[in-house]
Write a protein that holds these residues in place. Sequence first.
Motif, PDB file in Angstrom:
ATOM      1  N   TYR A  26       6.553   8.781 -10.512  1.00  0.00           N
ATOM      2  CA  TYR A  26       5.193   9.012 -11.000  1.00  0.00           C
ATOM      3  C   TYR A  26       4.166   8.232 -10.164  1.00  0.00           C
ATOM      4  O   TYR A  26       3.198   7.701 -10.682  1.00  0.00           O
ATOM      5  CB  TYR A  26       5.117   8.702 -12.499  1.00  0.00           C
ATOM      6  N   TYR A  27       4.435   8.186  -8.861  1.00  0.00           N
ATOM      7  CA  TYR A  27       3.553   7.622  -7.835  1.00  0.00           C
ATOM      8  C   TYR A  27       3.451   6.095  -7.876  1.00  0.00           C
ATOM      9  O   TYR A  27       2.732   5.509  -7.058  1.00  0.00           O
ATOM     10  CB  TYR A  27       2.137   8.217  -7.932  1.00  0.00           C
ATOM     11  N   VAL A  67      -1.659   7.046 -11.797  1.00  0.00           N
ATOM     12  CA  VAL A  67      -2.048   6.815 -10.402  1.00  0.00           C
ATOM     13  C   VAL A  67      -2.839   8.032  -9.958  1.00  0.00           C
ATOM     14  O   VAL A  67      -2.264   9.058  -9.605  1.00  0.00           O
ATOM     15  CB  VAL A  67      -0.806   6.611  -9.509  1.00  0.00           C
ATOM     16  N   PRO A  68      -4.155   7.965  -9.963  1.00  0.00           N
ATOM     17  CA  PRO A  68      -4.949   9.177  -9.791  1.00  0.00           C
ATOM     18  C   PRO A  68      -5.035   9.730  -8.375  1.00  0.00           C
ATOM     19  O   PRO A  68      -5.286  10.926  -8.211  1.00  0.00           O
ATOM     20  CB  PRO A  68      -6.335   8.750 -10.278  1.00  0.00           C
ATOM     21  N   HIS A  69      -4.839   8.894  -7.357  1.00  0.00           N
ATOM     22  CA  HIS A  69      -5.156   9.337  -6.004  1.00  0.00           C
ATOM     23  C   HIS A  69      -3.979   9.371  -5.042  1.00  0.00           C
ATOM     24  O   HIS A  69      -3.946  10.197  -4.132  1.00  0.00           O
ATOM     25  CB  HIS A  69      -6.229   8.418  -5.400  1.00  0.00           C
ATOM     26  N   ILE A  70      -3.025   8.503  -5.197  1.00  0.00           N
ATOM     27  CA  ILE A  70      -2.039   8.228  -4.145  1.00  0.00           C
ATOM     28  C   ILE A  70      -0.832   9.145  -4.256  1.00  0.00           C
ATOM     29  O   ILE A  70      -0.274   9.337  -5.339  1.00  0.00           O
ATOM     30  CB  ILE A  70      -1.616   6.748  -4.201  1.00  0.00           C
ATOM     31  N   ALA A  71      -0.411   9.717  -3.126  1.00  0.00           N
ATOM     32  CA  ALA A  71       0.766  10.581  -3.067  1.00  0.00           C
ATOM     33  C   ALA A  71       2.010   9.750  -2.764  1.00  0.00           C
ATOM     34  O   ALA A  71       1.927   8.665  -2.184  1.00  0.00           O
ATOM     35  CB  ALA A  71       0.578  11.650  -2.002  1.00  0.00           C
ATOM     36  N   SER A  72       3.159  10.274  -3.121  1.00  0.00           N
ATOM     37  CA  SER A  72       4.411   9.527  -2.983  1.00  0.00           C
ATOM     38  C   SER A  72       4.727   9.075  -1.557  1.00  0.00           C
ATOM     39  O   SER A  72       5.265   7.982  -1.365  1.00  0.00           O
ATOM     40  CB  SER A  72       5.578  10.356  -3.532  1.00  0.00           C
ATOM     41  N   PRO A  73       4.446   9.868  -0.505  1.00  0.00           N
ATOM     42  CA  PRO A  73       4.783   9.404   0.852  1.00  0.00           C
ATOM     43  C   PRO A  73       3.780   8.408   1.444  1.00  0.00           C
ATOM     44  O   PRO A  73       3.961   7.965   2.570  1.00  0.00           O
ATOM     45  CB  PRO A  73       4.772  10.700   1.683  1.00  0.00           C
ATOM     46  N   PRO A 105      10.906  -0.868  -1.437  1.00  0.00           N
ATOM     47  CA  PRO A 105      11.828   0.256  -1.551  1.00  0.00           C
ATOM     48  C   PRO A 105      11.801   0.884  -2.928  1.00  0.00           C
ATOM     49  O   PRO A 105      11.252   0.340  -3.876  1.00  0.00           O
ATOM     50  CB  PRO A 105      13.189  -0.400  -1.304  1.00  0.00           C
ATOM     51  N   TYR A 106      12.435   2.028  -3.018  1.00  0.00           N
ATOM     52  CA  TYR A 106      12.646   2.646  -4.320  1.00  0.00           C
ATOM     53  C   TYR A 106      13.671   1.826  -5.095  1.00  0.00           C
ATOM     54  O   TYR A 106      14.483   1.114  -4.525  1.00  0.00           O
ATOM     55  CB  TYR A 106      13.171   4.073  -4.155  1.00  0.00           C
ATOM     56  N   PHE A 107      13.647   1.951  -6.406  1.00  0.00           N
ATOM     57  CA  PHE A 107      14.594   1.215  -7.223  1.00  0.00           C
ATOM     58  C   PHE A 107      16.014   1.723  -7.095  1.00  0.00           C
ATOM     59  O   PHE A 107      16.961   0.947  -7.061  1.00  0.00           O
ATOM     60  CB  PHE A 107      14.186   1.308  -8.702  1.00  0.00           C
ATOM     61  N   THR A 108      16.183   3.015  -7.077  1.00  0.00           N
ATOM     62  CA  THR A 108      17.520   3.584  -7.136  1.00  0.00           C
ATOM     63  C   THR A 108      17.867   4.269  -5.833  1.00  0.00           C
ATOM     64  O   THR A 108      17.041   4.945  -5.229  1.00  0.00           O
ATOM     65  CB  THR A 108      17.614   4.602  -8.281  1.00  0.00           C
ATOM     66  N   SER A 136       3.892  15.566 -11.978  1.00  0.00           N
ATOM     67  CA  SER A 136       2.760  14.989 -11.256  1.00  0.00           C
ATOM     68  C   SER A 136       1.497  14.966 -12.118  1.00  0.00           C
ATOM     69  O   SER A 136       0.653  14.073 -11.966  1.00  0.00           O
ATOM     70  CB  SER A 136       2.495  15.766  -9.968  1.00  0.00           C
ATOM     71  N   ALA A 137       1.369  15.935 -13.024  1.00  0.00           N
ATOM     72  CA  ALA A 137       0.203  15.935 -13.906  1.00  0.00           C
ATOM     73  C   ALA A 137       0.178  14.690 -14.779  1.00  0.00           C
ATOM     74  O   ALA A 137      -0.886  14.107 -15.019  1.00  0.00           O
ATOM     75  CB  ALA A 137       0.221  17.196 -14.782  1.00  0.00           C
ATOM     76  N   PHE A 138       1.340  14.250 -15.236  1.00  0.00           N
ATOM     77  CA  PHE A 138       1.396  13.019 -16.028  1.00  0.00           C
ATOM     78  C   PHE A 138       1.313  11.783 -15.135  1.00  0.00           C
ATOM     79  O   PHE A 138       0.729  10.766 -15.526  1.00  0.00           O
ATOM     80  CB  PHE A 138       2.659  13.013 -16.878  1.00  0.00           C
ATOM     81  N   GLY A 139       1.853  11.875 -13.927  1.00  0.00           N
ATOM     82  CA  GLY A 139       1.733  10.754 -12.993  1.00  0.00           C
ATOM     83  C   GLY A 139       0.300  10.473 -12.594  1.00  0.00           C
ATOM     84  O   GLY A 139      -0.101   9.320 -12.406  1.00  0.00           O
ATOM     85  N   ARG A 140      -0.501  11.536 -12.484  1.00  0.00           N
ATOM     86  CA  ARG A 140      -1.892  11.367 -12.081  1.00  0.00           C
ATOM     87  C   ARG A 140      -2.715  10.629 -13.141  1.00  0.00           C
ATOM     88  O   ARG A 140      -3.775  10.097 -12.851  1.00  0.00           O
ATOM     89  CB  ARG A 140      -2.529  12.732 -11.792  1.00  0.00           C
TER      90      ARG A 140
END
Length: 426
Positions: free
Chosen positions: A409-410, A50-56, A17-20, A43-47
């Motif tokens: 950030y993914y 985590v370069p490939h994976i989307a949040s869902p 699960p998500y933390f919050t 998302s630019a900093f998240g990539r």
Amino acid sequence: MTDIDRGGATDSEPCLPYFTDADPALSRSSGGRDPLGLLPVWSAFGRRLVPHIASPVWQINGIKAVVLIQWLANEDAFQSLLATNDAPRNFFRLMEGLIEYWLYHNEQRFCFGRTALGVNKQDFHVTIKTGKTVANGLYQYYRGTCRRAGLVDDDWTVAPSVVEELKRSWPKTASSELVKVLAGPLATANVPLVPEAHLKGTHVAKALEKVFARGTLRTLFQSCLFGKSSQRALLDDFRAIRSAAGEDAPGFDELFGKLRSGELGQDLDYVKRCEPFILVMQDVFDLLRGSPGKKLEGIARDLDQDFAVMRDRATAFLPLGAVLLTSRMKQMQALAALLAGDQSGGPRARLIAFVRELVDYHKRCMTERARDPLVLIESDVIVLPVVGDRDPKSAKKRLSKGTPWMNDYYLNAASSLHAQAFGAVA
């Protein structure tokens, strides 16, 4: 479209699960998604992490399903069914429903549609017009991850290494059988596909069992999905910190403070600078959405005691302008400069200037999407073209605390997939 259901399984490794928990008073509900256009920046900093994976994207089985469906759609056996322009998309929709049904009723990790899949077996069906997430979620949410990871290319041709392994699990007899199953439902929306009628002892069912076996594509996914070694190591650390915390898992602000990575240390610092100012923008915006009829002077007065922390977060954000060179980032930099700069005037005047520019910034974001703004300023008064649904007290409280962070950030989705790909469950 139904709410996203990250699926589930009856195994020992439930999805994480998500933390919050979501704050209902601050839920980003009506009025369009991301009204401040924050996604392209965070998302630019998240990539970088985590370069490939989307949040869902929470299930390895969803990735398997996408590459399987895309490979079959490119195979000669199915071309007679896919001649019309909309047939490939309809094929994908029907196959999603078939596979999600099989996963659910074989106690495997499915991706979307817990409620829909839980009905009487004979009642579950999909057509080429089905709009539910259970028959559209993989196409909408998972395909981008598969493309970024190189499992399919920009033309949606499946990677040769993936095809080679799929062919070992999916015989031609299964394809021949599937062509007959899909012919009617693909031809007209009046003919539903009822998965239960085609998944008992059939070649298709046996082939699905092999494709979704624990070891199939496991090694390929381990090497393709998670980026370079430093990014995989970061996910290991992320999971370890969360597991050690147990029920007292920290929020993302605290979690990022605990993460360590020599190679990615700078990228982690970027996140620590980015998210707090994003929260300033979002929480002040929510405060405005909960304050119809209030004058700017009153808004600034409400923010007086938070000016120092807002200024500090804006100051930390400003150096990111040299890292991300986009028009959206330049606009956000202008906002940060109003709080952090040396402009004349005291805190009250700077807060009023910030609120004015934030509303103008929001209007520009909505204009880009041909949408009407949610907040306006007329004669120094806050006006809401759409009835607001924000609690100003909750927004103010969140602004003061700077938590919970909105964006992961993914890392949540990536760490769940990492556990499935490298752990006991895949």
